[in-house]
Enzyme design. Structure first.
Site, PDB file in Angstrom:
ATOM      1  N   TYR A  68       0.844  -1.189   0.000  1.00 30.70           N
ATOM      2  CA  TYR A  68       0.000   0.000   0.000  1.00 30.70           C
ATOM      3  C   TYR A  68       0.888   1.251   0.000  1.00 30.70           C
ATOM      4  O   TYR A  68       2.117   1.152   0.000  1.00 30.70           O
ATOM      5  CB  TYR A  68      -0.958  -0.025   1.190  1.00 30.70           C
ATOM      6  CG  TYR A  68      -2.058  -1.044   1.050  1.00 30.70           C
ATOM      7  CD1 TYR A  68      -3.135  -0.815   0.198  1.00 30.70           C
ATOM      8  CD2 TYR A  68      -2.017  -2.256   1.734  1.00 30.70           C
ATOM      9  CE1 TYR A  68      -4.135  -1.764   0.036  1.00 30.70           C
ATOM     10  CE2 TYR A  68      -3.016  -3.204   1.581  1.00 30.70           C
ATOM     11  CZ  TYR A  68      -4.078  -2.947   0.729  1.00 30.70           C
ATOM     12  OH  TYR A  68      -5.060  -3.888   0.570  1.00 30.70           O
ATOM     13  N   CYS A 101     -19.279 -13.487   2.635  1.00 29.98           N
ATOM     14  CA  CYS A 101     -18.632 -14.774   2.878  1.00 29.98           C
ATOM     15  C   CYS A 101     -19.360 -15.858   2.101  1.00 29.98           C
ATOM     16  O   CYS A 101     -20.601 -15.899   2.108  1.00 29.98           O
ATOM     17  CB  CYS A 101     -18.632 -15.104   4.371  1.00 29.98           C
ATOM     18  SG  CYS A 101     -17.942 -16.742   4.753  1.00 29.98           S
ATOM     19  N   ASN A 126     -20.570 -32.416  -4.186  1.00 31.91           N
ATOM     20  CA  ASN A 126     -19.275 -32.169  -4.834  1.00 31.91           C
ATOM     21  C   ASN A 126     -18.187 -31.736  -3.874  1.00 31.91           C
ATOM     22  O   ASN A 126     -17.021 -31.628  -4.265  1.00 31.91           O
ATOM     23  CB  ASN A 126     -19.434 -31.130  -5.946  1.00 31.91           C
ATOM     24  CG  ASN A 126     -20.070 -31.714  -7.191  1.00 31.91           C
ATOM     25  OD1 ASN A 126     -19.955 -32.909  -7.456  1.00 31.91           O
ATOM     26  ND2 ASN A 126     -20.771 -30.876  -7.950  1.00 31.91           N
ATOM     27  N   LYS A 167      -7.385 -28.861  -0.325  1.00 34.95           N
ATOM     28  CA  LYS A 167      -8.822 -28.578  -0.256  1.00 34.95           C
ATOM     29  C   LYS A 167      -9.471 -29.295   0.928  1.00 34.95           C
ATOM     30  O   LYS A 167     -10.682 -29.522   0.940  1.00 34.95           O
ATOM     31  CB  LYS A 167      -9.498 -29.018  -1.556  1.00 34.95           C
ATOM     32  CG  LYS A 167      -9.047 -28.279  -2.814  1.00 34.95           C
ATOM     33  CD  LYS A 167      -9.549 -26.845  -2.863  1.00 34.95           C
ATOM     34  CE  LYS A 167     -11.031 -26.762  -3.110  1.00 34.95           C
ATOM     35  NZ  LYS A 167     -11.435 -27.207  -4.453  1.00 34.95           N
TER      36      LYS A 167
END
Length: 683
Positions: free
Chosen positions: A200, A402, A460, A470
């Site tokens: 930044y 979210c 899934n 994952k």
């Protein structure tokens, strides 16, 4: 890796659970400067897009959002980035809160929020930004030219930034004093300066690669930190030496070149701030008056470090936080996938940090802290690090949400609607849409019953969660199983529901969430042509040499998993680049995955149309030229088709019927959950 979905409290003879003793250090009261926190947990600052009003105050949505995390037990709340400058890097309003735009209004709305937060025993800091400079996301840039320390390349646009004048720097510094004083009046317990971190504007001044100035704000490290030094001095002079001023600080930049970041474990020459200079900078910043340092690594050029996707390890900042902690005598915060409480407790015990910051995990579950304290770890809704609802929506639509928690930053608008007359609801399909619908209906007081044709819930999520990176997808599936059990929702597995079955039972409402099926094509030798789900679920062994047909998200992640398991992998994609047809992904996820493909020695063939597979050779047409690839198997990752046949049979015969999830429209986890919540909360 800790499997937190299966932990149950174990009571000792004293009545205190072993789990509570294990994490006791995380719940110790702790002082940071003059501010005492009730525990070591902090809501990490995340961009408060959508949480302000047109006058720069906090809107009701913002007040509810931050208060909800305090109610959930979090010891310290740090707002996302707010502004005080109204002259140099002007913001489109409403965008983020601004403590000087309308001071009276900011103090009024801020006071309303801080008083509610304090009611729960939590403290709250206002994060104040010096600006974005060369990293301003184009959707938030408006008509204003990007600024920077020097005439350097913009992060996203092919434009050269305008260098700040000294009087503009002084104006920004003064605005920090004005804004911090307004924050103090509004009841904030301190401020956090944003930031010598992530590239930044303040960080651009601090990094020699970006700062080419020859005046007092360029050259030596001390000169490059002068902007940050004068900000903390201004705040202290206006608010008093006891007023807490924290700083977001990146120890190392992870920059290989302009817009090119390094991957974990990669050897490279640091072009930004390296560890040695970072340690020296940390010492100087503490000396200048910063009361605590909130530590991470990375920049926008290596965005997957500051906003770590699932491809990054849990607790990835801990080694860097510990280096800073050993170098300075001020408290150190550490975030970065710290949702595993074992990792968090170990980091504190071993002196890596004083405060554990949770950002996305508190979006996913605002009650994380209270649930952990009560030993109810298996009730914590997990963050899956997809960044679809948070960074992806901030980047594309300027709003914070979210994916797995539809109520995040929408607490009042999405509060549960209690029912007066409970309805009996049949839900067909146990993927995320069906599970979310059942959960919400049960909470509201309806009587849902869920039917799933496979042997477990999750849809899934099960093949999707097969790769080790994952794993949180499987945690989400387990969370849904546990929630439906706690809510006493009847779940029938291994049952394929037919039209006749539905009509033979007396349900008030039917929800069809039957998911989707992988698209398949015949390539000739189809005995060795598999779907991604078959391979991920280990139903099929792909052999040692694998061709993935389709370079979308599923194809790339499957390829990465196979390559990391020692397979020789080639991706064949019909379009001219990978990940082109997916919905907007957060740049951190997309760019990291794009770079992980070649880094893991995965071959890629784009603009290629597969024409056949025979005798272990896949053929493809690439701009009129035939390419041949020898392989043991072909894995099809060419998309999914809605499975809505049951709905079509019933839609004219059932008075109240809904189609949800992939069965309605093939998309991602976020929209499956969100759509299910919306419908289930209004039946």
């Amino acid at each position: 890796m800790l499997n937190i979905t299966n932990i149950q409290p174990i009571k000792s003879n004293s009545g205190v659970s072993e789990l509570e003793k294990k994490y006791e250090i995380l719940f110790e009261p702790v002082k940071i400067g003059k501010v005492e926190l009730k525990n070591r947990f902090c809501l990490a600052p995340m961009g408060p897009l959508g949480l302000s009003d047109s006058e720069g105050g906090f809107n009701q949505r913002g007040i509810d959002y931050y208060t909800r995390r305090a109610k959930g037990g979090t010891g310290l709340i740090i707002t996302g980035v707010t502004f005080s400058d109204c002259k140099v890097e002007k913001q489109s309003m409403p965008n983020c809160p601004n403590s000087t735009y309308n001071p009276v209004h900011f103090v009024r709305t801020g006071r309303e929020m801080t008083e509610r937060i304090h009611a729960y025993g939590s403290k709250v800091f206002l994060q104040m930004s010096a600006g974005f400079g060369r990293v301003t996301i184009p959707t938030n840039l408006g008509e204003f030219p990007p600024v920077a320390p020097s005439p350097i390349q913009h992060r996203w646009l092919n434009k050269t930034c305008r260098p700040l004048e000294v009087e503009e720097i002084k104006s920004i510094i003064k605005s920090f004093g004005d804004g911090a004083l307004n924050a103090k009046r509004a009841g904030f317990d301190g401020v956090q300066v944003h930031a010598v971190h992530e590239g930044y504007l303040l960080d651009q001044f601090a990094i020699a690669m970006f700062n080419q100035r020859t005046d007092e704000y360029g050259g030596s490290l001390e000169n490059r930190l002068r902007f940050a030094k004068e900000i903390v001095e201004e705040i202290k002079s206006r608010c008093g030496d006891d007023y807490h001023v924290s700083l977001r600080f990146s120890l190392k930049s992870m920059i290989k070149d302009w817009r090119e970041g390094a991957l974990p474990g990669e050897e490279f020459e640091e072009k930004g701030r390296d560890i040695e200079e970072g340690i020296e900078a940390a010492k100087l910043l503490a000396k200048y008056g910063y009361d605590s340092l909130d530590v991470d690594v990375g920049t926008y050029d290596a965005w997957w470090w500051n906003h770590p996707p699932m491809y990054q390890e849990k607790g990835l900042y801990i080694p860097y936080a510990k280096m800073v902690k050993e170098a300075v005598d001020v408290p150190v915060f550490c975030a970065g996938r710290m949702d595993d409480p074992d990792i968090a407790a170990k980091a504190v015990r071993e002196g890596a940090c004083d405060i554990v910051s949770l950002g996305r995990p508190l979006l996913a579950d605002p009650d994380y802290v209270n649930k952990l304290r009560a030993g109810k770890i298996n009730e914590i809704r997990p963050c899956i690090s997809c960044q679809e609802g948070c960074m992806g929506r901030i980047q594309e639509y300027s709003m914070l949400n979210c994916a797995v928690n539809p109520q995040a930053a929408r607490e009042r608008a999405t509060q549960y609607n209690p029912v007066c007359r409970p309805k009996k609801v049949m839900i067909v399909g146990g993927g995320v849409a069906g599970c979310e619908a059942a959960r919400v209906l049960a909470i509201r007081g309806h009587k849902p019953e869920l039917f799933e044709q496979s042997s477990r819930l999750g849809g899934n999520l099960i093949p999707g969660g097969a790769p080790d990176f994952k794993h949180d997808d499987l945690r989400l599936a387990s969370w849904y199983e546990n929630q439906l059990n706690l809510l006493k929702v009847p779940v029938t597995l291994n049952t394929k529901v037919t039209k006749e079955f539905v009509k033979a039972h007396d349900y008030d409402v039917v929800i069809v969430a039957t998911g989707s099926n992988p698209k398949t094509i015949s390539l000739g030798d189809d005995e060795h042509v598999y779907t991604a789900a078959d391979v991920l679920n280990k139903v099929k062994d792909p052999g040692e040499r694998v061709v993935i047909v389709g370079g979308g998200l599923v194809g790339c992640e499957t390829a990465l998993w196979l390559a990391r398991n020692g397979k020789k992998v080639t991706i064949v994609e019909a379009l001219d680049k990978l990940l082109k047809v997916n919905p907007p992904l957060c740049s951190a996820n997309k760019e990291m995955l794009e770079r992980l493909i070649p880094y893991n020695k995965i071959d890629v063939l784009t603009s290629a149309k597969v024409t056949g597979f025979k005798n272990g050779v896949l053929t493809a047409d690439v701009n009129g030229e035939t390419k041949e690839i020898s392989c043991d198997s072909v894995v099809l990752c060419i998309g999914y088709e809605p499975e809505n046949s049951l709905y079509k049979q019933l839609e004219q015969e059932v008075p109240e019927i809904y189609l949800l999830g992939d069965a309605r429209r093939v998309s991602n986890i976020m929209y499956a959950i969100w759509d299910a919540f919306e419908v289930a909360n209004h039946i």
